[in-house]
Design a protein around this motif. Structure first.
Motif, PDB file in Angstrom:
ATOM      1  N   ARG A  24       0.826  -1.201   0.000  1.00  0.00           N
ATOM      2  CA  ARG A  24       0.000   0.000   0.000  1.00  0.00           C
ATOM      3  C   ARG A  24       0.862   1.253   0.000  1.00  0.00           C
ATOM      4  O   ARG A  24       2.059   1.215   0.263  1.00  0.00           O
ATOM      5  CB  ARG A  24      -0.906   0.016   1.235  1.00  0.00           C
ATOM      6  N   VAL A  25       0.207   2.356  -0.349  1.00  0.00           N
ATOM      7  CA  VAL A  25       0.795   3.686  -0.229  1.00  0.00           C
ATOM      8  C   VAL A  25       0.040   4.428   0.858  1.00  0.00           C
ATOM      9  O   VAL A  25      -1.199   4.396   0.910  1.00  0.00           O
ATOM     10  CB  VAL A  25       0.709   4.457  -1.560  1.00  0.00           C
ATOM     11  N   VAL A  62      -4.752   9.260   3.835  1.00  0.00           N
ATOM     12  CA  VAL A  62      -5.200   8.544   2.643  1.00  0.00           C
ATOM     13  C   VAL A  62      -4.326   7.304   2.493  1.00  0.00           C
ATOM     14  O   VAL A  62      -3.139   7.339   2.811  1.00  0.00           O
ATOM     15  CB  VAL A  62      -5.073   9.419   1.376  1.00  0.00           C
ATOM     16  N   SER A  63      -4.897   6.210   2.020  1.00  0.00           N
ATOM     17  CA  SER A  63      -4.093   5.038   1.680  1.00  0.00           C
ATOM     18  C   SER A  63      -4.755   4.308   0.530  1.00  0.00           C
ATOM     19  O   SER A  63      -5.971   4.404   0.339  1.00  0.00           O
ATOM     20  CB  SER A  63      -3.937   4.105   2.884  1.00  0.00           C
ATOM     21  N   THR A  80       0.603  14.578  -9.072  1.00  0.00           N
ATOM     22  CA  THR A  80       0.777  13.252  -9.649  1.00  0.00           C
ATOM     23  C   THR A  80       1.806  12.486  -8.840  1.00  0.00           C
ATOM     24  O   THR A  80       2.877  13.017  -8.526  1.00  0.00           O
ATOM     25  CB  THR A  80       1.237  13.337 -11.118  1.00  0.00           C
ATOM     26  N   ILE A  81       1.482  11.236  -8.511  1.00  0.00           N
ATOM     27  CA  ILE A  81       2.341  10.387  -7.707  1.00  0.00           C
ATOM     28  C   ILE A  81       2.770   9.198  -8.552  1.00  0.00           C
ATOM     29  O   ILE A  81       1.939   8.533  -9.180  1.00  0.00           O
ATOM     30  CB  ILE A  81       1.602   9.904  -6.448  1.00  0.00           C
ATOM     31  N   GLY A  98      -5.320   8.720  -4.654  1.00  0.00           N
ATOM     32  CA  GLY A  98      -5.111   7.314  -4.938  1.00  0.00           C
ATOM     33  C   GLY A  98      -5.806   6.804  -6.179  1.00  0.00           C
ATOM     34  O   GLY A  98      -5.719   5.612  -6.489  1.00  0.00           O
ATOM     35  N   ALA A  99      -6.491   7.681  -6.913  1.00  0.00           N
ATOM     36  CA  ALA A  99      -7.129   7.252  -8.158  1.00  0.00           C
ATOM     37  C   ALA A  99      -6.066   7.004  -9.228  1.00  0.00           C
ATOM     38  O   ALA A  99      -5.130   7.795  -9.391  1.00  0.00           O
ATOM     39  CB  ALA A  99      -8.111   8.312  -8.641  1.00  0.00           C
ATOM     40  N   SER A 100      -6.207   5.906  -9.949  1.00  0.00           N
ATOM     41  CA  SER A 100      -5.222   5.538 -10.952  1.00  0.00           C
ATOM     42  C   SER A 100      -5.268   6.483 -12.153  1.00  0.00           C
ATOM     43  O   SER A 100      -6.343   6.820 -12.661  1.00  0.00           O
ATOM     44  CB  SER A 100      -5.459   4.109 -11.433  1.00  0.00           C
TER      45      SER A 100
END
Length: 266
Positions: A24-25, A62-63, A80-81, A98-100
């Motif tokens: 996870r992030v 958030v995760s 952007t991550i 966390g949205a792709s």
């Protein structure tokens, strides 16, 4: 030992962590809790490091799930991550919730190239994303928006510009200086943004004493003044060098080492 490429901060000092063992992030928002329990503290980069917060004790804001996250980086805007996902040999891209937003690296197959073990990731301020592939002994440079391959460099070996299991990577905002933790050459190499070798930190021979000698350099970071911070997984030392590759200081972060372990080198 310390490993810096699995976490990063945005411009507001919020902390992003790629937790590989739990797939996870995690995102921790400031202000961090300022009590100091028994876990190892975070330290500021000064000659006499001082604990600033224990983010482990903070609530997670958030995760989200990533199959096998390792390196993590943000673009300069913090919108952007980029997460190196070694389970699929790609760079996963997310927004801050966390949205792709897709992946980087899949388009390489059309060019006859396949990422095998992408672990380190960094982003500059002009839209480029830099990735180390530990298995290929190469650095890849992508357009952070389109995912197109802009450049790549490196080959297996001990010569200048060659790499053996590169891991951590850092870049300045203009994309003109790239630092790569060259693990099994026991050094950190500095390149131009186009991949030309500039210099190296470390002797190129394994050692445990610090002071410009590395045993297993894995994490690397760079600040706005050009100082380079190197985390050695094997010795538990953080070593700091100035923009002219001079050793400045080091400190021991193993087992929550006391602040008196900081050692001035110059």
């Amino acid at each position: 030992g310390p490993l810096s490429d699995s976490d990063t901060f945005d411009d507001q000092d919020n902390l992003y962590v790629a937790e590989q063992n739990r797939n996870r992030v995690l995102v921790y928002l400031k202000p961090f809790q300022t009590a100091y329990p028994t876990s190892t503290p975070f330290w500021t980069p000064t000659p006499t490091p001082t604990p600033v917060a224990d983010a482990i004790s903070c609530p997670v804001s958030v995760s989200w799930t990533v199959a096998e996250p390792f390196g993590i980086a943000l673009n300069s805007a913090g919108t952007t991550i980029y997460v190196a996902d070694s389970s699929v040999s790609l760079i996963d891209v997310f927004n801050p919730t966390g949205a792709s937003l897709g992946t980087i690296g899949s388009s390489l197959k059309a060019q006859g190239i396949t990422l095998i073990d992408p672990l380190g990731v960094a982003a500059d301020g002009v839209g480029n994303v830099y990735v180390t592939d530990e298995n290929l002994d190469q650095v890849f440079v992508f357009d952070g928006s389109t995912g197109a391959l802009n450049n790549k460099w490196g080959s297996s070996g001990q010569g200048l510009g060659q790499l053996v299991w590169p891991l951590g990577i850092a870049v300045n905002q203009t994309g003109t200086t790239v630092c790569v933790a060259d693990q099994y050459n026991y050094r950190v190499q500095l390149f131009t943004g186009s991949g030309t070798p500039i210099a190296q930190l470390g002797t190129g021979r394994a050692g445990t004493g610090g002071h410009g000698v590395f045993s297993l350099p894995t994490g690397v970071a760079r600040d706005a003044s050009g100082n380079v911070y190197v985390a050695d997984w094997d010795t538990g030392l953080i070593q700091v060098f100035d923009k002219n590759q001079n050793s400045l200081w080091q400190w021991d972060v193993t087992q929550g080492a006391p602040l008196s372990s900081a050692q001035l080198i110059s």
